[in-house]
Design a protein around this motif. Structure first.
Motif, mmCIF file in Angstrom:
data_model
loop_
_atom_site.group_PDB
_atom_site.id
_atom_site.type_symbol
_atom_site.label_atom_id
_atom_site.label_comp_id
_atom_site.label_asym_id
_atom_site.label_seq_id
_atom_site.Cartn_x
_atom_site.Cartn_y
_atom_site.Cartn_z
ATOM 1 N N ILE A 415 0.734 -1.322 0.146
ATOM 2 C CA ILE A 415 -0.341 -0.002 -0.207
ATOM 3 C C ILE A 415 0.794 1.317 -0.015
ATOM 4 O O ILE A 415 2.103 1.300 0.298
ATOM 5 N N ARG A 416 0.508 2.481 -0.567
ATOM 6 C CA ARG A 416 1.158 3.633 -0.656
ATOM 7 C C ARG A 416 0.494 4.618 0.442
ATOM 8 O O ARG A 416 -0.612 4.736 0.018
ATOM 9 N N ARG A 417 1.139 5.432 0.906
ATOM 10 C CA ARG A 417 0.725 6.649 1.715
ATOM 11 C C ARG A 417 1.654 7.857 1.609
ATOM 12 O O ARG A 417 3.019 7.630 1.418
ATOM 13 N N THR A 418 1.185 9.008 1.624
ATOM 14 C CA THR A 418 1.967 10.263 1.832
ATOM 15 C C THR A 418 1.918 10.615 3.207
ATOM 16 O O THR A 418 0.736 10.743 3.797
ATOM 17 N N VAL A 419 2.847 10.646 3.801
ATOM 18 C CA VAL A 419 3.184 10.902 5.296
ATOM 19 C C VAL A 419 4.017 12.068 5.653
ATOM 20 O O VAL A 419 4.897 12.674 4.818
ATOM 21 N N THR A 420 4.450 12.348 6.795
ATOM 22 C CA THR A 420 5.468 13.145 7.501
ATOM 23 C C THR A 420 6.348 12.307 8.318
ATOM 24 O O THR A 420 5.878 11.186 8.795
ATOM 25 N N MET A 421 7.501 12.823 8.783
ATOM 26 C CA MET A 421 8.137 11.972 9.629
ATOM 27 C C MET A 421 7.519 11.746 10.856
ATOM 28 O O MET A 421 7.672 10.649 11.629
ATOM 29 N N GLN A 422 6.421 12.521 11.380
ATOM 30 C CA GLN A 422 5.706 12.482 12.624
ATOM 31 C C GLN A 422 4.538 11.326 12.450
ATOM 32 O O GLN A 422 4.163 10.780 13.440
ATOM 33 N N ILE A 456 11.436 11.655 -0.425
ATOM 34 C CA ILE A 456 11.799 12.059 0.903
ATOM 35 C C ILE A 456 12.043 13.625 0.908
ATOM 36 O O ILE A 456 12.807 14.104 0.109
ATOM 37 N N ASP A 457 11.099 14.396 1.738
ATOM 38 C CA ASP A 457 11.486 15.716 1.866
ATOM 39 C C ASP A 457 11.456 15.728 3.559
ATOM 40 O O ASP A 457 10.457 15.685 4.071
ATOM 41 N N MET A 458 12.516 15.548 4.092
ATOM 42 C CA MET A 458 12.627 15.534 5.776
ATOM 43 C C MET A 458 11.661 16.635 6.445
ATOM 44 O O MET A 458 11.223 16.369 7.392
ATOM 45 N N ALA A 459 11.855 17.661 5.902
ATOM 46 C CA ALA A 459 11.026 18.860 6.377
ATOM 47 C C ALA A 459 9.571 18.771 6.058
ATOM 48 O O ALA A 459 8.685 19.616 6.651
ATOM 49 N N GLY A 460 9.197 18.093 5.000
ATOM 50 C CA GLY A 460 7.803 18.059 4.517
ATOM 51 C C GLY A 460 7.075 16.858 4.495
ATOM 52 O O GLY A 460 7.138 16.220 5.487
ATOM 53 N N ALA A 529 9.330 17.888 -4.856
ATOM 54 C CA ALA A 529 8.723 17.494 -3.985
ATOM 55 C C ALA A 529 9.491 16.728 -2.957
ATOM 56 O O ALA A 529 9.305 16.380 -1.835
ATOM 57 N N GLY A 530 10.924 16.544 -3.362
ATOM 58 C CA GLY A 530 12.018 15.970 -2.553
ATOM 59 C C GLY A 530 12.958 15.030 -3.312
ATOM 60 O O GLY A 530 12.853 14.814 -4.586
ATOM 61 N N ASP A 531 13.718 14.275 -2.617
ATOM 62 C CA ASP A 531 14.503 13.396 -3.408
ATOM 63 C C ASP A 531 13.872 12.263 -3.742
ATOM 64 O O ASP A 531 13.180 11.513 -3.058
ATOM 65 N N LYS A 532 14.019 12.045 -5.163
ATOM 66 C CA LYS A 532 13.045 10.562 -5.374
ATOM 67 C C LYS A 532 14.034 9.440 -5.911
ATOM 68 O O LYS A 532 15.092 9.765 -6.373
ATOM 69 N N PHE A 533 13.723 8.315 -5.251
ATOM 70 C CA PHE A 533 14.745 7.316 -5.267
ATOM 71 C C PHE A 533 14.228 6.128 -5.989
ATOM 72 O O PHE A 533 12.866 5.828 -6.022
#
Length: 563
Positions: A415-422, A456-460, A529-533
């Protein structure tokens, strides 16, 4: 150890079987015989330091044991017990077993006596080891790879059958010896193994070899008797090199072959050559041929073929394990590891130890560490435990070192989700739903669950997947949040962390530093949006149902490198 202690120990080794055999013969009660023999040796420990060692220790011990048996019987009810009392009082302890079998040696004669064909093979061997070699129930159970309670029940049933069926305790005539030979060989083999694996019981090896020589003289046309003698001689030739001066294990490849006993090797080869000419090949001859190859320098392809032949003759899981070890030496650890699939030997530490060795040689150090830890939990001999501890420490250290590996394409569902570090726990909480989806469709996961970081966007925000690998691509048609995909093949940097998942940020930082120092770069790109791996994985290899302590969890980081 005092001189009297040494005398008692020597008397136990030399006389235990004779004392027990005498009491069994005159009472017909195996348990009573063993208990009274134990009491006699306890009396020796108390009395010999005060009164001195008797001129004939065996006769002294037998007399004391017989008196104990007589006293025990007198306290029992009348009837059958009284009949046994009469039997005890009428037989002198020095009266020999009637022997028309041509067996001159007392110990070998008693082994044939114990191995009665009316009993199951394991019961024959176990009773002989218990009665004549003085092995404890735990040692016998270990030899048969069964729990001690299981072996105790089997021996108990055998004793009851002897008692209830009135099976006589006497030497069989010469023409009946062959029907007992297989069990007698089993007794000598396991007696030797106990002495070989337990240095303080080394005398058992010497006694087993002595008795095997006598058996070969008694039955020169029995090829398996010669095969067993050759096997024991060839193994025993290197016993002084198996442990170092500190009592630690020395692997076969590291042993000083110049210290192997050349006289024993020559005798073993001569015996093996003679019985092979009889053209009746059996398991002991095959094992002796394997030992002979080791003595000549270890021809691993030949040894692997011999083990394959042995596995057909004796379909034992231990032989399958040894075959896998030989194949690993001949063809590589991956080939050996494949042969371990489906092999289960409960309580046998050499199975996980062998698996660990294969994994270590393949560079899969974290998996090797887990297997070494499992082996350590099963091993009992201190030399084995020290060896496994060293290997475990080594592989744990290596598991923490990054390495470049090749990963094949891997189908998965997730499954896929958009989340934050928290809010990462939100996707972690959905992992059971993925597992349930697989279970409902009868699909077994093909490996450990993982998180895949796509952006990954650690701040976002972070775009993440939670998934399980599966053995083959599957089709998912509009099935809610669950989807199917394939992790890309290619070169990855891999490192395993043994510890709390909360420490993974620090591990990732060190992994990035190592990759930069090696001049490598990730298969990634920077986006708004951030670093894409292309593929960045956290693989959780520890089952929390088995290990709830998160500080003991094993997690692999695997990040794909740019082509």
């Amino acid at each position: 150890m005092t001189s009297v202690d040494a005398d008692v120990s020597a008397a136990f080794r030399e006389e235990w079987g004779h004392v027990v055999a005498t009491l069994i013969r005159v009472t017909g009660d195996w348990d009573l015989a063993e208990e009274c023999a134990q009491e006699a040796f306890a009396a020796a420990v108390r009395q010999w330091p005060v009164e001195g060692v008797p001129r004939k220790p065996g006769a002294w011990l037998t007399t004391i044991a017989r008196h104990r048996a007589t006293d025990r019987i007198r306290r029992e009810a009348v009837g059958a017990a009284k009949l046994r009392e009469v039997a005890v009082t009428m037989h002198e302890p020095s009266e020999p077993l009637v022997n028309d079998a041509g067996i001159e040696d007392d110990r070998l004669r008693l082994i044939f006596t114990c191995c009665h064909p009316a009993l199951a093979f394991e019961a024959q061997v176990a009773l002989a080891l218990r009665t004549l070699a003085g092995l404890g129930m735990a040692e016998i159970a270990r030899a048969f790879l069964v729990p001690e309670t299981t072996m105790a029940r089997r021996v108990g049933r055998a004793k009851a059958k002897i008692r209830n069926a009135g099976i006589p305790y006497r030497v069989p005539p010469a023409h009946l010896l062959p029907e007992r030979t297989t069990a007698v060989l089993g007794v000598l083999y396991l007696m030797f193994n106990e002495g070989y694996s337990t240095p303080v019981r080394r005398a058992l090896c010497d006694e087993a070899i002595r008795l095997a020589r006598l058996l070969v003289q008694l039955m020169p046309d029995e090829p398996e008797a010669g095969g067993l003698l050759a096997l024991m001689l060839l193994h025993d030739s290197r016993r002084d090199t198996r442990l170092d001066a500190d009592g630690d294990v020395v692997l076969l490849a590291d042993q000083d072959r110049s210290r192997w006993d050349a006289t024993q090797i020559a005798e073993g080869r001569a015996v093996l050559a003679r019985v092979m000419r009889l053209a009746r090949l059996g398991p002991y001859q095959l094992q002796a041929a394997i030992a002979d190859s080791h003595a000549a320098g270890s021809d691993w392809p030949l040894i692997a073929r011999l083990y394959a032949q042995l596995a057909v003759a004796v379909p034992s899981p231990v032989i399958r394990l040894n075959h896998a070890a030989a194949v690993a030496m001949a063809e590589g650890p991956a080939a050996g590891l494949a042969l371990l699939d489906g092999l289960d030997i409960p309580g046998y530490h050499l199975l996980p130890a062998t698996r660990a060795d294969f994994l270590r040689r393949l560079g899969r150090h974290a998996e090797a560490a887990v297997a070494y830890e499992r082996a350590l939990g099963l091993a009992t001999a201190q030399a084995d435990r020290r060896f496994l501890t060293r290997r475990l420490t080594e592989t744990r250290g290596r598991a923490m070192e990054p390495s470049v590996i090749e990963r094949a394409a891997q189908p998965y569902v997730g499954i896929r989700r958009t989340v934050t570090m928290q809010t990462i726990p939100e996707i972690a909480d959905r992992m059971p739903a993925v597992f349930a989806w697989l279970t409902e469709r009868g699909i077994e996961p093909a490996g450990a669950p993982f998180f895949r970081y796509l952006v990954i966007d650690m701040a976002g925000e972070l775009v993440m997947e939670a998934g399980f690998p599966v053995s083959a691509p599957i089709s998912v048609e509009d099935d809610g949040e669950v989807f199917a995909d394939v992790l890309p093949a290619g070169r990855y940097v891999s490192v395993t962390h043994l510890g709390h998942p909360g420490e993974l940020l620090g591990v990732t930082k060190r992994l990035n530093e190592w990759t930069d120092a090696q001049g490598l770069r990730w298969d990634a790109e920077q986006t708004p949006a951030g670093d894409k791996f292309a593929c960045r994985l956290e693989i959780y290899k520890t089952d929390p149902r088995v290990q709830s302590d998160m500080s003991q969890w094993e997690t692999e980081l695997a990040f794909k490198l740019a082509d």
